[in-house]
Design an enzyme around this catalytic site. Structure first.
Site, PDB file in Angstrom:
ATOM      1  N   ASP A 130       0.838  -1.200   0.000  1.00  0.00           N
ATOM      2  CA  ASP A 130       0.000   0.000   0.000  1.00  0.00           C
ATOM      3  C   ASP A 130       0.875   1.252   0.000  1.00  0.00           C
ATOM      4  O   ASP A 130       0.630   2.190   0.764  1.00  0.00           O
ATOM      5  CB  ASP A 130      -0.933  -0.019   1.215  1.00  0.00           C
ATOM      6  CG  ASP A 130      -2.015   1.050   1.131  1.00  0.00           C
ATOM      7  OD1 ASP A 130      -2.294   1.521   0.015  1.00  0.00           O
ATOM      8  OD2 ASP A 130      -2.572   1.418   2.188  1.00  0.00           O
ATOM      9  N   CYS A 245     -21.094  -7.346   2.345  1.00  0.00           N
ATOM     10  CA  CYS A 245     -20.820  -8.237   1.211  1.00  0.00           C
ATOM     11  C   CYS A 245     -21.062  -9.695   1.596  1.00  0.00           C
ATOM     12  O   CYS A 245     -20.466 -10.201   2.552  1.00  0.00           O
ATOM     13  CB  CYS A 245     -19.383  -8.051   0.746  1.00  0.00           C
ATOM     14  SG  CYS A 245     -18.921  -9.151  -0.618  1.00  0.00           S
TER      15      CYS A 245
END
Length: 309
Positions: A130, A245
């Site tokens: 990241d 989700c």
């Protein structure tokens, strides 16, 4: 079939503790570049001006690290065994424990050391967690570690989406491992429906300017012109679209000791958060991803959330 080196790298990644490993050739990301350019043109990046820089390097890793011939991508589970105090303010699950940049990069170094026992010392390798202009999800999806869902997260159809992504850029070409997974979202819109600020304004698209994660971490200005009720007590990041989700019913608790929340963090309630001072912040979060917001940023978020309607 992957050659013996590629197969041994994937096996070693699993032994180290990564939850998935794939290998790609460092080609130009044509489709992803068009998507990002359109997203930037819409101004969806908000004040994250760093996303506007080095765009060519984001799309072509050979421009970022000259001589790159292979990209190893990994995912590392951070789903917690239990959520923090439900009566408290909320922080994103990825920030429960130690700073993931440090933890995942250490594991990547272990994997690179293994590779070099097979290849000899490699000059020009780079490790990314990241960081730098790398399209993390695009490379992870490219080698079959998941598909990009309607909430723009990387989703593994059997493991969910609570993963960190890391990469090793190698100066040698090795056999690719993994292939694209077709999108499995179907007609589901639970992530879009659950977003309280409307940041997920359409499938596969997020307007960061309305995203709770962006507003509580990346945005450094005032947020007082926003309805605090829509923040649902989130003071650092947000997991709502991932929690909604259906594929995250497959999420399992991570086994990384450094990702476990401290006893002090477990005891935090709203009163303690409101009384948080700079010294306590540094004590609790000096080795946490939460240091990105800083004490003043976190204090701003807490005051904003706790204000009277």
């Amino acid at each position: 079939m992957p050659d013996s080196l590629s197969a041994s790298i994937v096996a070693e990644a699993q032994r180290i503790g990564f939850d998935g490993c794939g290998i790609s050739l460092p080609d130009f990301l044509e489709t992803d570049s068009k998507h990002v350019e359109h997203w930037l043109a819409e101004g969806c990046q908000g004040t994250m001006s760093y996303l506007e820089r080095n765009r060519e390097k984001r799309y072509d890793p050979r421009l970022l690290v000259e001589g790159t011939k292979s990209i190893i991508s990994v995912i590392y589970n951070y789903f917690p065994e239990e959520k923090l105090n439900g009566n408290s303010y909320h922080i994103a699950k990825y920030a429960y424990g130690a700073d993931y940049h440090e933890v995942v990069k250490k594991r990547l170094k272990e994997l690179l050391e293994f590779i070099e026992t097979k290849t000899g010392k490699l000059e020009g390798t780079r490790l990314f967690v990241d960081s730098a202009p790398v399209l993390d999800r695009a490379w992870a999806a490219r080698c079959g570690l998941g598909f990009i869902g309607k909430n723009t997260s990387l989703i593994h159809p059997k493991k969910g989406s609570f993963f960190f992504i890391g990469h090793i850029f190698l100066p040698i070409q090795i056999e690719p491992v993994g292939k694209l997974i077709p999108n499995h979202c179907g007609t589901c819109t639970k992530c879009l429906d659950t977003c309280p600020t409307g940041a997920l304004d359409r499938p596969f698209h997020i307007d960061a300017k309305r995203c709770i994660s962006y507003l509580t971490i990346e945005h450094k200005g005032s947020i007082n012109d926003i309805d605090s009720a829509n923040f649902k007590d989130w003071i650092y990041g947000c997991d709502l679209c991932q929690d909604a989700c259906p594929y995250n019913r497959f999420s399992t608790a991570n086994k990384e000791p450094l990702f476990q929340p401290s006893e002090q963090l477990k005891t935090m309630d709203k009163t303690k958060w409101q009384q948080l001072n700079g010294d306590t912040f540094n004590e609790m979060f000096s080795h946490s991803a939460m240091k990105r917001a800083g004490f003043e940023g976190l204090k701003r978020n807490i005051e904003f959330i706790s204000q009277e309607p």
